[in-house]
Design a protein around this motif. Sequence first.
Motif, PDB file in Angstrom:
ATOM      1  N   ASP A   1       0.826  -1.216   0.000  1.00 11.15           N
ATOM      2  CA  ASP A   1       0.000   0.000   0.000  1.00 11.15           C
ATOM      3  C   ASP A   1       0.857   1.261   0.000  1.00 11.15           C
ATOM      4  N   GLY A   2       1.977   1.211  -0.734  1.00 13.73           N
ATOM      5  CA  GLY A   2       2.831   2.377  -0.878  1.00 13.73           C
ATOM      6  C   GLY A   2       3.738   2.658   0.299  1.00 13.73           C
ATOM      7  N   ARG A   3       3.760   1.790   1.297  1.00 12.10           N
ATOM      8  CA  ARG A   3       4.610   1.997   2.470  1.00 12.10           C
ATOM      9  C   ARG A   3       5.661   0.903   2.561  1.00 12.10           C
ATOM     10  N   ALA A   4       6.833   1.278   3.073  1.00 10.38           N
ATOM     11  CA  ALA A   4       7.915   0.323   3.250  1.00 10.38           C
ATOM     12  C   ALA A   4       7.687  -0.478   4.530  1.00 10.38           C
ATOM     13  N   LEU A   5       7.505  -1.774   4.374  1.00 14.37           N
ATOM     14  CA  LEU A   5       7.356  -2.677   5.508  1.00 14.37           C
ATOM     15  C   LEU A   5       8.674  -3.411   5.706  1.00 14.37           C
ATOM     16  N   ALA A   6       9.275  -3.248   6.865  1.00 14.44           N
ATOM     17  CA  ALA A   6      10.533  -3.919   7.171  1.00 14.44           C
ATOM     18  C   ALA A   6      10.275  -5.156   8.009  1.00 14.44           C
TER      19      ALA A   6
ATOM     20  N   PHE B   1       7.556  -4.162  10.928  1.00 15.39           N
ATOM     21  CA  PHE B   1       7.076  -2.814  11.239  1.00 15.39           C
ATOM     22  C   PHE B   1       7.180  -1.960   9.988  1.00 15.39           C
ATOM     23  N   PHE B   2       6.332  -0.952   9.901  1.00 12.09           N
ATOM     24  CA  PHE B   2       6.526   0.038   8.857  1.00 12.09           C
ATOM     25  C   PHE B   2       7.787   0.828   9.194  1.00 12.09           C
ATOM     26  N   ALA B   3       8.584   1.121   8.186  1.00  9.19           N
ATOM     27  CA  ALA B   3       9.907   1.686   8.414  1.00  9.19           C
ATOM     28  C   ALA B   3       9.871   2.969   9.222  1.00  9.19           C
TER      29      ALA B   3
ATOM     30  N   GLN C   1       7.790   3.500  11.655  1.00  3.55           N
ATOM     31  CA  GLN C   1       7.203   3.232  12.967  1.00  3.55           C
ATOM     32  C   GLN C   1       7.813   1.970  13.597  1.00  3.55           C
ATOM     33  N   PRO C   2       9.128   1.904  13.761  1.00  6.44           N
ATOM     34  CA  PRO C   2       9.721   0.676  14.325  1.00  6.44           C
ATOM     35  C   PRO C   2       9.278   0.378  15.747  1.00  6.44           C
ATOM     36  N   GLU C   3       8.853   1.417  16.468  1.00  6.06           N
ATOM     37  CA  GLU C   3       8.415   1.214  17.842  1.00  6.06           C
ATOM     38  C   GLU C   3       7.075   0.482  17.914  1.00  6.06           C
ATOM     39  N   ARG C   4       6.441   0.230  16.766  1.00  6.63           N
ATOM     40  CA  ARG C   4       5.175  -0.502  16.721  1.00  6.63           C
ATOM     41  C   ARG C   4       5.364  -1.891  16.097  1.00  6.63           C
ATOM     42  N   ALA C   5       6.535  -2.444  16.285  1.00  8.34           N
ATOM     43  CA  ALA C   5       6.846  -3.754  15.716  1.00  8.34           C
ATOM     44  C   ALA C   5       5.936  -4.842  16.282  1.00  8.34           C
ATOM     45  N   VAL C   6       5.629  -5.837  15.438  1.00  8.28           N
ATOM     46  CA  VAL C   6       4.847  -7.001  15.853  1.00  8.28           C
ATOM     47  C   VAL C   6       5.596  -8.265  15.458  1.00  8.28           C
TER      48      VAL C   6
ATOM     49  N   PRO D   1      -7.934  -5.605   6.831  1.00 10.86           N
ATOM     50  CA  PRO D   1      -8.762  -4.391   6.888  1.00 10.86           C
ATOM     51  C   PRO D   1      -8.354  -3.441   8.008  1.00 10.86           C
ATOM     52  N   ASP D   2      -7.770  -4.007   9.084  1.00 14.17           N
ATOM     53  CA  ASP D   2      -7.348  -3.182  10.218  1.00 14.17           C
ATOM     54  C   ASP D   2      -5.924  -2.667  10.062  1.00 14.17           C
ATOM     55  N   GLY D   3      -5.295  -2.951   8.918  1.00 11.13           N
ATOM     56  CA  GLY D   3      -3.927  -2.518   8.692  1.00 11.13           C
ATOM     57  C   GLY D   3      -2.884  -3.450   9.249  1.00 11.13           C
TER      58      GLY D   3
END
Length: 446
Positions: A208-213, A230-232, A234-239, A294-296
């Motif tokens: 969706d146009g975002r870098a996912l690391a 995590f999205f590049a 937002q590394p502090e929101r890693a799962v 759907p929730d991202g």
Amino acid sequence: MPTDHLLPRFHIRPPRGYLNDPNGPIQVGDTTHLYFQYRPSTDTDVPVEWGHASSADLVTWKLHRPAMAPEPGGPDTDGCWSGNTIIEDGKVRAFYSGRRNDLEFQPVITSLSSDGGATFDAPELIGLDPGPEEGITMFRDPFAWYADDGLHLVVGAAGPDQTASIRHYRRTDAGWSYIGDLASLVRQDVAGNDSGEGWECPQVYHLDGRALAVVSSWSHADGPANVLAFFADQPERAVRVDDGPSFYAASAMRTSPYGPLMFGWITEGRSPDWWEEDGWAGTISLARTVALGPDGGLRFAPVPTVDSLRSGSGSAPVDGGGVEIGAQAEISVPHVDGTVLLEFGGSESVEITVDTGAGTLVLDGRHASRDERAEPWRIVVDDAYDTSAGAPALRLFLDGSVIEAFTSAGRVATARVYPTQAPPWRITAPSGALTWALDGAGDRSR
């Protein structure tokens, strides 16, 4: 004690030797090539080479001779370590870390294949080592991809104050330029997960146009931990990518007929003396599709072609006293509460609890083996179900000693089981559950 029933049959692995990180999955024509860290024996002091498997459907694999081996006296003389591949001018180009025991950092190397990915030419040193003033203490595992502005490459690193980072480079006419960190994070607890002192095996998707690391968290003192995404920005929101204890070193395939895919190293869950005795260790996960829900949030599923492994006369309903199964099987459970019991015999079993009200899947493997060299485990997967997804609550794939469990909300957990009792085994499950025998392909992965 014979343990041939523990050897995976439809997961990628040679019949002997030590296998770890998957590397560089790529499609060339109608064929997918996958490389992996491999030693022909279980002696982990032997330099690593790139094993090689190919597939036309992403589930049935043909093993080949190693595609790459260390060059004596070269920049990878002590091992061809992890990296990835791209298509360049119709040829396959690899980027990887060379191992040199006499160097502080593992040098970034490239090598070209002119035969469609079967073999690679002599290593070419790129030379991206950080400067001493940067305080970098670990630097390895390049990952390259093409963007509109040319070829990009990232390398995993550990730095001062236990700061993990993904170092980002771009190739220009003048050579490679460091353009800063794609992401970095001081070591911390992120939703119950250790973010790591350093990040190994960085992989980059664009969703969706975002870098996912996707990174493998690591520390000097403790070694490997978990695979995090995590999205590049937002590394502090890693799962966590996988809720089980046996998945590491994820490898990205950015494009495929089924969209972005992920492979991983399924680690052992038994003591080294046991796998040394058996002469083999490690395998590669099933190919997993990677998508945003759907929730991202991230959602994973086995590639659709995994259904082609089903053999025999079709599915068997699991009712009443249960169904006998072999060492290769799939179990599908609908959205109903209940317990799935995988019984190996001789008091060895795995208990799996589906609780749709709580939204949890609990897998309990503490009694899967009577051999004390097997590591006990218990997994709790939260937010496991999505009844709108059009998928069963649980799809569980059993392949000898491998369990991969996928839920309807796109969660996945990977674990190892080492029952001393050989099949036939028995499965009991809630009403509506189905099981299939899976074809080990007459050892399709050989």
